[in-house]
Motif scaffolding. Structure first.
Motif, PDB file in Angstrom:
ATOM      1  N   UNK A  21       0.862  -1.183   0.000  1.00 53.64           N
ATOM      2  CA  UNK A  21       0.000   0.000   0.000  1.00 53.64           C
ATOM      3  C   UNK A  21       0.893   1.226   0.000  1.00 53.64           C
ATOM      4  N   UNK A  22       0.730   2.078  -1.003  1.00 55.59           N
ATOM      5  CA  UNK A  22       1.465   3.338  -1.035  1.00 55.59           C
ATOM      6  C   UNK A  22       0.742   4.322  -0.147  1.00 55.59           C
ATOM      7  N   UNK A  23       1.414   4.757   0.884  1.00 59.53           N
ATOM      8  CA  UNK A  23       0.824   5.704   1.815  1.00 59.53           C
ATOM      9  C   UNK A  23       1.790   6.871   1.951  1.00 59.53           C
ATOM     10  N   UNK A  24       1.255   8.079   1.818  1.00 63.84           N
ATOM     11  CA  UNK A  24       2.094   9.261   1.929  1.00 63.84           C
ATOM     12  C   UNK A  24       1.772   9.956   3.241  1.00 63.84           C
ATOM     13  N   UNK A  25       2.798  10.122   4.082  1.00 66.79           N
ATOM     14  CA  UNK A  25       2.640  10.769   5.374  1.00 66.79           C
ATOM     15  C   UNK A  25       3.584  11.957   5.407  1.00 66.79           C
ATOM     16  N   UNK A  26       3.000  13.144   5.497  1.00 62.79           N
ATOM     17  CA  UNK A  26       3.806  14.385   5.552  1.00 62.79           C
ATOM     18  C   UNK A  26       4.787  14.469   4.385  1.00 62.79           C
ATOM     19  N   UNK A  27       4.352  14.095   3.208  1.00 58.69           N
ATOM     20  CA  UNK A  27       5.188  14.185   2.027  1.00 58.69           C
ATOM     21  C   UNK A  27       6.172  13.038   1.846  1.00 58.69           C
ATOM     22  N   UNK A  28       6.242  12.144   2.805  1.00 56.87           N
ATOM     23  CA  UNK A  28       7.144  10.998   2.710  1.00 56.87           C
ATOM     24  C   UNK A  28       6.356   9.747   2.332  1.00 56.87           C
ATOM     25  N   UNK A  29       6.849   9.016   1.356  1.00 61.47           N
ATOM     26  CA  UNK A  29       6.195   7.752   0.994  1.00 61.47           C
ATOM     27  C   UNK A  29       6.557   6.697   2.021  1.00 61.47           C
ATOM     28  N   UNK A  30       5.535   6.118   2.594  1.00 59.58           N
ATOM     29  CA  UNK A  30       5.702   5.073   3.609  1.00 59.58           C
ATOM     30  C   UNK A  30       4.940   3.831   3.154  1.00 59.58           C
ATOM     31  N   UNK A  31       5.560   2.971   2.354  1.00 62.02           N
ATOM     32  CA  UNK A  31       4.832   1.789   1.884  1.00 62.02           C
ATOM     33  C   UNK A  31       4.583   0.791   3.014  1.00 62.02           C
ATOM     34  N   UNK A  32       3.355   0.281   3.049  1.00 62.38           N
ATOM     35  CA  UNK A  32       3.009  -0.784   3.995  1.00 62.38           C
ATOM     36  C   UNK A  32       2.937  -2.080   3.195  1.00 62.38           C
TER      37      UNK A  32
END
Length: 83
Positions: A36-47
């Protein structure tokens, strides 16, 4: 003997009805890996999620679709969920 479950996983994956972005990363030894591509505060955080069976993956898709449906109902309704 390993079964070819990729078409089954693809069929279940097509049932996603959510704004979240999921991608099938791999299907190896009947084990599905979804990212899952998740963007948190402009940073990509893949789960990364791993599923051992089509039934397990289908349940995950159902829960994600229900979560999305609940959000849509809250946004369309007249009641504010948070006060």
């Amino acid at each position: 003997m390993a079964l070819n479950l990729e078409p089954v996983y693809q069929e279940i994956f097509a049932k996603f009805k959510t704004r979240k972005k999921f991608v099938i990363r791999s299907v190896e030894n009947n084990m599905l890996t979804v990212e899952q591509d998740e963007e948190i505060c402009g940073q990509k955080e893949p789960k990364v999620f791993e599923f051992k069976s089509p039934r397990e993956f289908e349940e995950f898709v159902r829960v994600e679709n229900q979560f999305e449906s609940d959000i849509v109902k809250q946004l369309e309704g007249n009641k504010m969920p948070y006060r």
